[in-house]
Scaffold this motif. Structure first.
Motif, PDB file in Angstrom:
ATOM      1  N   GLU A 185     -69.471 -10.979 -13.314  1.00 38.86           N
ATOM      2  CA  GLU A 185     -69.965 -11.201 -14.675  1.00 38.86           C
ATOM      3  C   GLU A 185     -71.103 -12.225 -14.730  1.00 38.86           C
ATOM      4  N   VAL A 186     -71.092 -13.213 -13.843  1.00 38.84           N
ATOM      5  CA  VAL A 186     -72.104 -14.273 -13.892  1.00 38.84           C
ATOM      6  C   VAL A 186     -73.301 -13.972 -12.993  1.00 38.84           C
ATOM      7  N   ALA A 187     -73.217 -12.944 -12.176  1.00 32.87           N
ATOM      8  CA  ALA A 187     -74.299 -12.627 -11.242  1.00 32.87           C
ATOM      9  C   ALA A 187     -75.614 -12.408 -11.993  1.00 32.87           C
ATOM     10  N   GLY A 188     -76.651 -13.125 -11.570  1.00 30.57           N
ATOM     11  CA  GLY A 188     -77.965 -12.979 -12.155  1.00 30.57           C
ATOM     12  C   GLY A 188     -78.227 -13.838 -13.375  1.00 30.57           C
ATOM     13  N   VAL A 189     -77.257 -14.642 -13.800  1.00 29.30           N
ATOM     14  CA  VAL A 189     -77.444 -15.508 -14.970  1.00 29.30           C
ATOM     15  C   VAL A 189     -78.423 -16.629 -14.631  1.00 29.30           C
ATOM     16  N   GLY A 190     -79.310 -16.936 -15.577  1.00 30.29           N
ATOM     17  CA  GLY A 190     -80.269 -18.017 -15.376  1.00 30.29           C
ATOM     18  C   GLY A 190     -79.649 -19.379 -15.602  1.00 30.29           C
ATOM     19  N   GLU A 191     -79.399 -19.721 -16.873  1.00 27.89           N
ATOM     20  CA  GLU A 191     -78.813 -21.008 -17.237  1.00 27.89           C
ATOM     21  C   GLU A 191     -77.367 -20.794 -17.677  1.00 27.89           C
ATOM     22  N   LEU A 192     -76.427 -21.309 -16.909  1.00 31.78           N
ATOM     23  CA  LEU A 192     -74.997 -21.150 -17.189  1.00 31.78           C
ATOM     24  C   LEU A 192     -74.384 -22.487 -17.552  1.00 31.78           C
ATOM     25  N   LEU A 193     -73.643 -22.517 -18.649  1.00 33.10           N
ATOM     26  CA  LEU A 193     -72.871 -23.706 -19.029  1.00 33.10           C
ATOM     27  C   LEU A 193     -71.412 -23.426 -18.729  1.00 33.10           C
ATOM     28  N   ASP A 194     -70.844 -24.164 -17.782  1.00 35.59           N
ATOM     29  CA  ASP A 194     -69.447 -24.014 -17.365  1.00 35.59           C
ATOM     30  C   ASP A 194     -68.628 -25.080 -18.082  1.00 35.59           C
ATOM     31  N   ILE A 195     -67.971 -24.680 -19.173  1.00 37.57           N
ATOM     32  CA  ILE A 195     -67.282 -25.614 -20.064  1.00 37.57           C
ATOM     33  C   ILE A 195     -65.849 -25.829 -19.591  1.00 37.57           C
ATOM     34  N   GLY A 196     -65.457 -27.091 -19.424  1.00 34.03           N
ATOM     35  CA  GLY A 196     -64.131 -27.394 -18.901  1.00 34.03           C
ATOM     36  C   GLY A 196     -64.034 -27.018 -17.436  1.00 34.03           C
ATOM     37  N   ASN A 197     -65.078 -27.308 -16.695  1.00 36.53           N
ATOM     38  CA  ASN A 197     -65.186 -26.893 -15.290  1.00 36.53           C
ATOM     39  C   ASN A 197     -64.017 -27.358 -14.433  1.00 36.53           C
ATOM     40  N   GLY A 198     -63.519 -28.558 -14.675  1.00 41.74           N
ATOM     41  CA  GLY A 198     -62.358 -29.052 -13.949  1.00 41.74           C
ATOM     42  C   GLY A 198     -62.605 -29.364 -12.486  1.00 41.74           C
ATOM     43  N   GLY A 199     -63.880 -29.365 -12.066  1.00 40.39           N
ATOM     44  CA  GLY A 199     -64.182 -29.615 -10.668  1.00 40.39           C
ATOM     45  C   GLY A 199     -63.944 -28.414  -9.779  1.00 40.39           C
ATOM     46  N   VAL A 200     -63.699 -27.243 -10.399  1.00 36.79           N
ATOM     47  CA  VAL A 200     -63.399 -26.026  -9.646  1.00 36.79           C
ATOM     48  C   VAL A 200     -64.288 -24.894 -10.157  1.00 36.79           C
ATOM     49  N   PHE A 201     -64.875 -24.153  -9.221  1.00 38.81           N
ATOM     50  CA  PHE A 201     -65.725 -23.019  -9.580  1.00 38.81           C
ATOM     51  C   PHE A 201     -64.987 -21.731  -9.276  1.00 38.81           C
ATOM     52  N   ASP A 202     -64.687 -20.979 -10.325  1.00 37.23           N
ATOM     53  CA  ASP A 202     -63.909 -19.748 -10.203  1.00 37.23           C
ATOM     54  C   ASP A 202     -64.817 -18.541 -10.007  1.00 37.23           C
ATOM     55  N   TYR A 203     -65.952 -18.736  -9.355  1.00 37.85           N
ATOM     56  CA  TYR A 203     -66.938 -17.677  -9.171  1.00 37.85           C
ATOM     57  C   TYR A 203     -67.899 -18.081  -8.059  1.00 37.85           C
ATOM     58  N   ASP A 204     -68.706 -17.113  -7.616  1.00 38.20           N
ATOM     59  CA  ASP A 204     -69.700 -17.342  -6.572  1.00 38.20           C
ATOM     60  C   ASP A 204     -70.903 -18.047  -7.193  1.00 38.20           C
ATOM     61  N   THR A 205     -71.028 -19.334  -6.952  1.00 38.73           N
ATOM     62  CA  THR A 205     -72.092 -20.134  -7.581  1.00 38.73           C
ATOM     63  C   THR A 205     -73.478 -19.754  -7.091  1.00 38.73           C
TER      64      THR A 205
END
Length: 244
Positions: A48-68
């Motif tokens: 879903e996030v592939a190809g996104v330019g500017e992404l705001l990860d709200i409540g990130n928690g220090g963990v990325f649940d996707y391929d950054t």
């Protein structure tokens, strides 16, 4: 500790979330990487996030649940990110990410900046001392995410949801749990909502709403514990809303 409001979220809830995720960052990261349900979520969100330019990860928690690596630029927002030591930031955060300390209920970002806003397992953490106040917090978080999206931008929410019969049990239980759970668990108190409540709230903002049920694996996290998924009625859902 007094349960005074903090932009809608009680100070006790804020403190519990900050202390838990700050102290259990490595442990939580390992759980997300190794439990089958969260591996499925990682694959789903990465697409879903592939190809996104500017992404705001709200409540990130220090963990990325996707391929950054699939995102051009990430802004991670959470209550404790400003407290992380440099070595932890270097270890856990990608180079295309900037860290902002702030609340999902009052995002420190300007209107219309981001191509996508992402909330992964955040809404059930925005608790107050009763379910109505907690639901108002969820609405406020949605409003804030919507505010910072560009026209045509996407809001993606991945959230643990429960059926209505279970939510009817959770509502009166929240008052009791918010006062005793700290003496039993280190994990902060949470409140999971039915998927239809979140969907209806998004449909008040836009006609472009899509909801997807994501299959559970054999295990899932509840209150920080890994349990067999058949023991809980909670199911992860993805909600996508496009700002018209």
């Amino acid at each position: 500790m007094k349960n005074e409001p903090h932009n809608g979220q009680s100070n006790a809830s804020v403190a519990a979330n900050v202390s838990y995720f700050l102290e259990h960052l490595s442990e939580y990261r390992d759980s997300v990487q190794n439990i089958d349900t969260y591996k499925t979520l990682h694959q789903f969100i990465s697409k879903e996030v592939a190809g996104v330019g500017e992404l705001l990860d709200i409540g990130n928690g220090g963990v990325f649940d996707y391929d950054t690596s699939q995102v051009q630029s990430i802004t991670a927002v959470d209550l404790f990110l400003g407290e992380l030591p440099p070595d932890v930031v270097a270890k856990y955060f990608p180079h295309n990410c900037r860290l902002i300390q702030g609340s999902a209920l009052a995002l420190p970002e300007r209107d219309g900046r981001f191509d996508m806003a992402l909330m992964v397992m955040l809404i059930h953490h925005l608790t107050s001392t009763d379910w109505r106040s907690s639901w108002k917090n969820a609405h406020l978080a949605l409003d804030e995410a919507w505010r910072v999206l560009k026209p045509g931008g996407r809001l993606l929410i991945v959230e643990s949801c429960v059926p209505w019969w279970f939510f009817r049990f959770e509502k009166p239980a929240l008052w009791f749990l918010s006062r005793c759970v700290k003496s039993i668990f280190s994990h902060p108190i949470t409140l999971q909502f039915p998927a239809s409540m979140i969907k209806t709230a998004l449909e008040k903002k836009t006609s472009k709403v899509k909801i997807t049920e994501i299959p559970k694996g054999k295990f899932i996290l509840q209150l920080g514990f890994q349990i067999p998924s058949f023991l809980t009625p909670a199911v992860p859902f993805a909600f996508e809303a496009i700002k018209e």
